[in-house]
Each structure stands twice: as C-alpha cells, then as structure tokens.
Scaffold this motif. Structure first.
Motif, PDB file in Angstrom:
ATOM      1  N   ASP A   1      -1.833  -0.631   9.738  1.00 53.26           N
ATOM      2  CA  ASP A   1      -3.296  -0.657   9.809  1.00 53.26           C
ATOM      3  C   ASP A   1      -3.994  -0.495   8.448  1.00 53.26           C
ATOM      4  OD1 ASP A   1      -2.885   2.070   9.411  1.00 53.26           O
ATOM      5  OD2 ASP A   1      -4.296   2.680  10.966  1.00 53.26           O
ATOM      6  N   TYR A   2      -3.424  -1.073   7.405  1.00 48.83           N
ATOM      7  CA  TYR A   2      -4.083  -1.153   6.103  1.00 48.83           C
ATOM      8  C   TYR A   2      -5.140  -2.246   6.186  1.00 48.83           C
ATOM      9  CZ  TYR A   2      -5.051  -2.241   1.278  1.00 48.83           C
ATOM     10  OH  TYR A   2      -5.717  -2.461   0.096  1.00 48.83           O
ATOM     11  N   PRO A   3      -6.327  -2.064   5.649  1.00 53.00           N
ATOM     12  CA  PRO A   3      -6.827  -0.952   4.854  1.00 53.00           C
ATOM     13  C   PRO A   3      -7.491   0.102   5.728  1.00 53.00           C
ATOM     14  CG  PRO A   3      -8.388  -2.756   4.759  1.00 53.00           C
ATOM     15  CD  PRO A   3      -7.235  -3.219   5.606  1.00 53.00           C
ATOM     16  N   ASN A   4      -7.413   1.345   5.264  1.00 57.53           N
ATOM     17  CA  ASN A   4      -8.163   2.400   5.953  1.00 57.53           C
ATOM     18  C   ASN A   4      -9.534   2.516   5.294  1.00 57.53           C
ATOM     19  OD1 ASN A   4      -7.801   3.936   3.598  1.00 57.53           O
ATOM     20  ND2 ASN A   4      -6.021   5.011   4.421  1.00 57.53           N
ATOM     21  N   SER A   5     -10.328   3.451   5.722  1.00 56.25           N
ATOM     22  CA  SER A   5     -11.699   3.560   5.203  1.00 56.25           C
ATOM     23  C   SER A   5     -11.714   3.849   3.698  1.00 56.25           C
ATOM     24  CB  SER A   5     -12.489   4.619   5.968  1.00 56.25           C
ATOM     25  OG  SER A   5     -11.850   5.868   5.886  1.00 56.25           O
ATOM     26  N   ALA A   6     -10.791   4.652   3.202  1.00 56.70           N
ATOM     27  CA  ALA A   6     -10.739   4.950   1.765  1.00 56.70           C
ATOM     28  C   ALA A   6     -10.369   3.704   0.967  1.00 56.70           C
ATOM     29  CB  ALA A   6      -9.736   6.073   1.499  1.00 56.70           C
TER      30      ALA A   6
ATOM     31  N   PRO B   1       0.818  -1.220   0.000  1.00 55.66           N
ATOM     32  CA  PRO B   1       0.000   0.000   0.000  1.00 55.66           C
ATOM     33  C   PRO B   1       0.852   1.270   0.000  1.00 55.66           C
ATOM     34  CG  PRO B   1      -0.211  -1.161   2.098  1.00 55.66           C
ATOM     35  CD  PRO B   1       0.638  -2.010   1.210  1.00 55.66           C
ATOM     36  N   GLU B   2       0.240   2.354  -0.429  1.00 50.85           N
ATOM     37  CA  GLU B   2       0.857   3.684  -0.396  1.00 50.85           C
ATOM     38  C   GLU B   2      -0.104   4.607   0.327  1.00 50.85           C
ATOM     39  OE1 GLU B   2       1.399   4.449  -4.571  1.00 50.85           O
ATOM     40  OE2 GLU B   2       2.970   2.932  -4.740  1.00 50.85           O
ATOM     41  N   GLY B   3       0.444   5.516   1.106  1.00 52.34           N
ATOM     42  CA  GLY B   3      -0.383   6.447   1.858  1.00 52.34           C
ATOM     43  C   GLY B   3       0.104   6.543   3.294  1.00 52.34           C
ATOM     44  N   ILE B   4      -0.740   7.122   4.144  1.00 48.90           N
ATOM     45  CA  ILE B   4      -0.382   7.306   5.552  1.00 48.90           C
ATOM     46  C   ILE B   4      -1.215   6.349   6.396  1.00 48.90           C
ATOM     47  CG2 ILE B   4      -0.309   8.913   7.485  1.00 48.90           C
ATOM     48  CD1 ILE B   4       0.212  11.142   5.434  1.00 48.90           C
ATOM     49  N   TYR B   5      -0.514   5.565   7.177  1.00 49.61           N
ATOM     50  CA  TYR B   5      -1.125   4.559   8.044  1.00 49.61           C
ATOM     51  C   TYR B   5      -0.464   4.664   9.417  1.00 49.61           C
ATOM     52  CZ  TYR B   5      -2.727   2.831   3.547  1.00 49.61           C
ATOM     53  OH  TYR B   5      -3.310   2.749   2.312  1.00 49.61           O
ATOM     54  N   THR B   6      -0.693   3.701  10.277  1.00 50.03           N
ATOM     55  CA  THR B   6       0.005   3.645  11.567  1.00 50.03           C
ATOM     56  C   THR B   6       0.457   2.209  11.820  1.00 50.03           C
ATOM     57  OG1 THR B   6      -2.014   3.259  12.830  1.00 50.03           O
ATOM     58  CG2 THR B   6      -1.303   5.545  12.640  1.00 50.03           C
ATOM     59  N   ILE B   7       1.460   2.088  12.690  1.00 52.89           N
ATOM     60  CA  ILE B   7       1.858   0.770  13.177  1.00 52.89           C
ATOM     61  C   ILE B   7       0.812   0.405  14.215  1.00 52.89           C
ATOM     62  CG2 ILE B   7       3.620  -0.563  14.389  1.00 52.89           C
ATOM     63  CD1 ILE B   7       4.387   0.331  11.500  1.00 52.89           C
ATOM     64  N   HIS B   8       0.064  -0.628  13.934  1.00 49.89           N
ATOM     65  CA  HIS B   8      -1.105  -0.975  14.744  1.00 49.89           C
ATOM     66  C   HIS B   8      -0.761  -1.909  15.903  1.00 49.89           C
ATOM     67  CE1 HIS B   8      -5.022  -2.990  15.502  1.00 49.89           C
ATOM     68  NE2 HIS B   8      -5.446  -1.742  15.401  1.00 49.89           N
ATOM     69  N   THR B   9      -0.112  -3.005  15.609  1.00 45.39           N
ATOM     70  CA  THR B   9       0.264  -3.997  16.628  1.00 45.39           C
ATOM     71  C   THR B   9       1.566  -4.656  16.217  1.00 45.39           C
ATOM     72  OG1 THR B   9      -1.050  -5.706  15.522  1.00 45.39           O
ATOM     73  CG2 THR B   9      -2.112  -4.552  17.340  1.00 45.39           C
TER      74      THR B   9
ATOM     75  N   ASP C   1      11.782  -9.346  -4.705  1.00 40.26           N
ATOM     76  CA  ASP C   1      10.520  -9.031  -4.028  1.00 40.26           C
ATOM     77  C   ASP C   1       9.734 -10.332  -3.897  1.00 40.26           C
ATOM     78  OD1 ASP C   1      10.853  -6.220  -3.705  1.00 40.26           O
ATOM     79  OD2 ASP C   1      10.485  -5.979  -5.844  1.00 40.26           O
ATOM     80  N   TRP C   2       9.359 -10.662  -2.702  1.00 48.52           N
ATOM     81  CA  TRP C   2       8.779 -11.983  -2.474  1.00 48.52           C
ATOM     82  C   TRP C   2       7.574 -11.989  -1.542  1.00 48.52           C
ATOM     83  CZ3 TRP C   2       8.861 -13.343   2.657  1.00 48.52           C
ATOM     84  CH2 TRP C   2       9.765 -12.644   3.470  1.00 48.52           C
ATOM     85  N   THR C   3       7.226 -10.855  -0.941  1.00 53.07           N
ATOM     86  CA  THR C   3       6.113 -10.847   0.017  1.00 53.07           C
ATOM     87  C   THR C   3       4.783 -10.758  -0.733  1.00 53.07           C
ATOM     88  OG1 THR C   3       5.863  -8.459   0.358  1.00 53.07           O
ATOM     89  CG2 THR C   3       7.632  -9.551   1.594  1.00 53.07           C
ATOM     90  N   ASP C   4       3.706 -10.806   0.005  1.00 50.63           N
ATOM     91  CA  ASP C   4       2.376 -10.644  -0.593  1.00 50.63           C
ATOM     92  C   ASP C   4       1.887  -9.199  -0.460  1.00 50.63           C
ATOM     93  OD1 ASP C   4       2.145 -13.299  -1.440  1.00 50.63           O
ATOM     94  OD2 ASP C   4       1.335 -13.938   0.496  1.00 50.63           O
ATOM     95  N   GLY C   5       2.809  -8.264  -0.280  1.00 49.70           N
ATOM     96  CA  GLY C   5       2.463  -6.852  -0.129  1.00 49.70           C
ATOM     97  C   GLY C   5       3.089  -6.225   1.102  1.00 49.70           C
ATOM     98  N   CYS C   6       3.785  -7.031   1.879  1.00 48.54           N
ATOM     99  CA  CYS C   6       4.442  -6.529   3.093  1.00 48.54           C
ATOM    100  C   CYS C   6       5.766  -5.858   2.742  1.00 48.54           C
ATOM    101  CB  CYS C   6       4.696  -7.681   4.059  1.00 48.54           C
ATOM    102  SG  CYS C   6       3.180  -8.461   4.671  1.00 48.54           S
ATOM    103  N   ILE C   7       6.430  -5.340   3.769  1.00 49.49           N
ATOM    104  CA  ILE C   7       7.745  -4.717   3.636  1.00 49.49           C
ATOM    105  C   ILE C   7       8.705  -5.585   4.439  1.00 49.49           C
ATOM    106  CG2 ILE C   7       9.130  -2.671   4.146  1.00 49.49           C
ATOM    107  CD1 ILE C   7       6.376  -1.103   4.094  1.00 49.49           C
ATOM    108  N   ALA C   8       9.704  -6.152   3.764  1.00 54.53           N
ATOM    109  CA  ALA C   8      10.631  -7.073   4.430  1.00 54.53           C
ATOM    110  C   ALA C   8      11.999  -6.428   4.637  1.00 54.53           C
ATOM    111  CB  ALA C   8      10.779  -8.359   3.629  1.00 54.53           C
TER     112      ALA C   8
ATOM    113  N   ILE D   1      -0.987  -6.478   6.342  1.00 58.59           N
ATOM    114  CA  ILE D   1       0.238  -5.885   5.797  1.00 58.59           C
ATOM    115  C   ILE D   1       1.151  -5.572   6.978  1.00 58.59           C
ATOM    116  CG2 ILE D   1       1.216  -3.969   4.476  1.00 58.59           C
ATOM    117  CD1 ILE D   1      -0.469  -5.914   2.793  1.00 58.59           C
ATOM    118  N   PHE D   2       2.387  -6.054   6.895  1.00 57.33           N
ATOM    119  CA  PHE D   2       3.353  -5.933   7.987  1.00 57.33           C
ATOM    120  C   PHE D   2       4.698  -5.431   7.477  1.00 57.33           C
ATOM    121  CE2 PHE D   2       0.409  -9.175   9.405  1.00 57.33           C
ATOM    122  CZ  PHE D   2       0.296  -8.977  10.771  1.00 57.33           C
ATOM    123  N   ILE D   3       5.473  -4.895   8.392  1.00 54.12           N
ATOM    124  CA  ILE D   3       6.919  -4.761   8.205  1.00 54.12           C
ATOM    125  C   ILE D   3       7.474  -5.952   8.967  1.00 54.12           C
ATOM    126  CG2 ILE D   3       8.988  -3.388   8.599  1.00 54.12           C
ATOM    127  CD1 ILE D   3       7.171  -0.926   8.895  1.00 54.12           C
ATOM    128  N   HIS D   4       8.240  -6.801   8.302  1.00 52.94           N
ATOM    129  CA  HIS D   4       8.706  -8.013   8.970  1.00 52.94           C
ATOM    130  C   HIS D   4      10.099  -8.409   8.505  1.00 52.94           C
ATOM    131  CE1 HIS D   4       7.820 -10.397   5.369  1.00 52.94           C
ATOM    132  NE2 HIS D   4       6.546 -10.004   5.410  1.00 52.94           N
TER     133      HIS D   4
END
Length: 183
Positions: free
Chosen positions: A114-119, A92-100, A153-160, A135-138
């Motif tokens: 915290d993807y997805p947001n309401s938009a 994803p691209e945009g502004i999110y937060t680290i949720h857990t 690039d090997w994740t399903d959308g995460c950041i490794a 979606i995680f940073i891992h």
C-alpha cells in the motif's frame, strides 16, 4: 573278499544313517511394507513480513517466529534509498501492508504493497511531484521459463522473487499483513 566287503559295509552304514536331513526352512511371513507418510510442507499463515534490502531477504513471521525466509530478492534499478518520487526506480522503505493481490499480473503473481502512505504523498507534494505507486512483491515476467530469473535489479521499485517463491508466499500471506521494508 575284502574288496567285496568294503562296499557292503559302506552300504550298511549309509542305510543306518537314514534319510539325509532336509534343511529346515523358516516359515514365510509376509509383512506389509512400512508406509511412512511424508507430510506436505505446512507453513502457518504469516502475520508479518520483514524485507531487509541490504541483505536481500524477506522473512515471513507467524506469532513472532520466522516461518519462511526468501533469499536473493531483486529490487528496482536504483535499490538504495527510500522511494520518494514516481519513476525513481527505488523500493520504498518503512512500514506498509499487503493491500491486494493480482492473480493476472504480468509478473506471474503479485501482492500489492500500500505505498504511498500519507507521509510519502506529503513529501512528494512539497516538491510538486507524485510519490508514484503500484509497488508489488511479484514473480518473474510472464513468458520467461518458470525456472529462470532475470539478472540483477530490474523492477521499477517492486520486490521480485522466483515464480515458485511468489506462489508459496501468495499462499501464506493474507491481505492486510504488515510489511516492514528496511534499508
């Protein structure tokens, strides 16, 4: 007679000279070795994260100042463009937060975004699809030697990151930290 007087004269001269001088030694002074404390690296707690997908960097900020930069990020199999739907393997691209955070992740450690947001949900819903999630940073996959990194690039959308990098990031990023992901 001369032969007899020469050694006697040498003996007399030697006797006048006195004892041979012993070398003067400096007093031995024992000094404690210089101990230099090497401070452990201390990073301030991050209050903002910036991911630049095109440069493949993640910058952690504290009070507007960069405190740590991570290079060579790995993304989903389709790294360009904003994540729109579940399974598109985009980050994803945009502004999110680290949720857990997940200490029992299949990828060493992970910080949940915290993807997805309401938009994101609204966009996917207008096409009758799911926006996806998880979606995680891992780190790298468990079972991979700790000094290894998957190729490409090997994740399903995460950041490794590497395992060492995610350990460090884990320690400086609290839950609730904003993260901006740029194209």
């Amino acid at each position: 007679m001369r032969r007899l007087l020469a050694p006697i004269a040498l003996f007399a001269l030697a006797a006048c000279a006195g004892q041979p001088a012993t070398p003067v030694r400096e007093p031995v002074v024992y000094r404690a070795p210089v101990v230099r404390a090497i401070p452990a690296p201390t990073y301030r707690v991050a209050d903002y994260l910036l991911v630049d997908k095109s440069d493949r960097i993640l910058v952690a900020y504290a009070q507007g100042q960069p405190i740590k930069v991570y290079y060579g990020l790995q993304f989903g199999d389709a790294p360009y463009g904003h994540k729109r739907f579940e399974g598109d393997e985009r980050t994803p691209e945009g502004i999110y937060t680290i949720h857990t955070r997940n200490p029992n992740s299949s990828y060493h450690l992970s910080l949940r975004i915290d993807y997805p947001n309401s938009a994101d949900r609204a966009f996917a819903a207008q096409y009758g699809r799911s926006a996806g999630g998880d979606i995680f940073i891992h780190g790298q996959p468990n079972g991979l030697p700790s000094d290894r990194r998957m190729r490409g690039d090997w994740t399903d959308g995460c950041i490794a990151l590497t395992n060492a990098e995610i350990e460090e990031l884990w320690s400086i990023v609290p839950d609730g930290t904003p993260i901006e992901i740029r194209p």
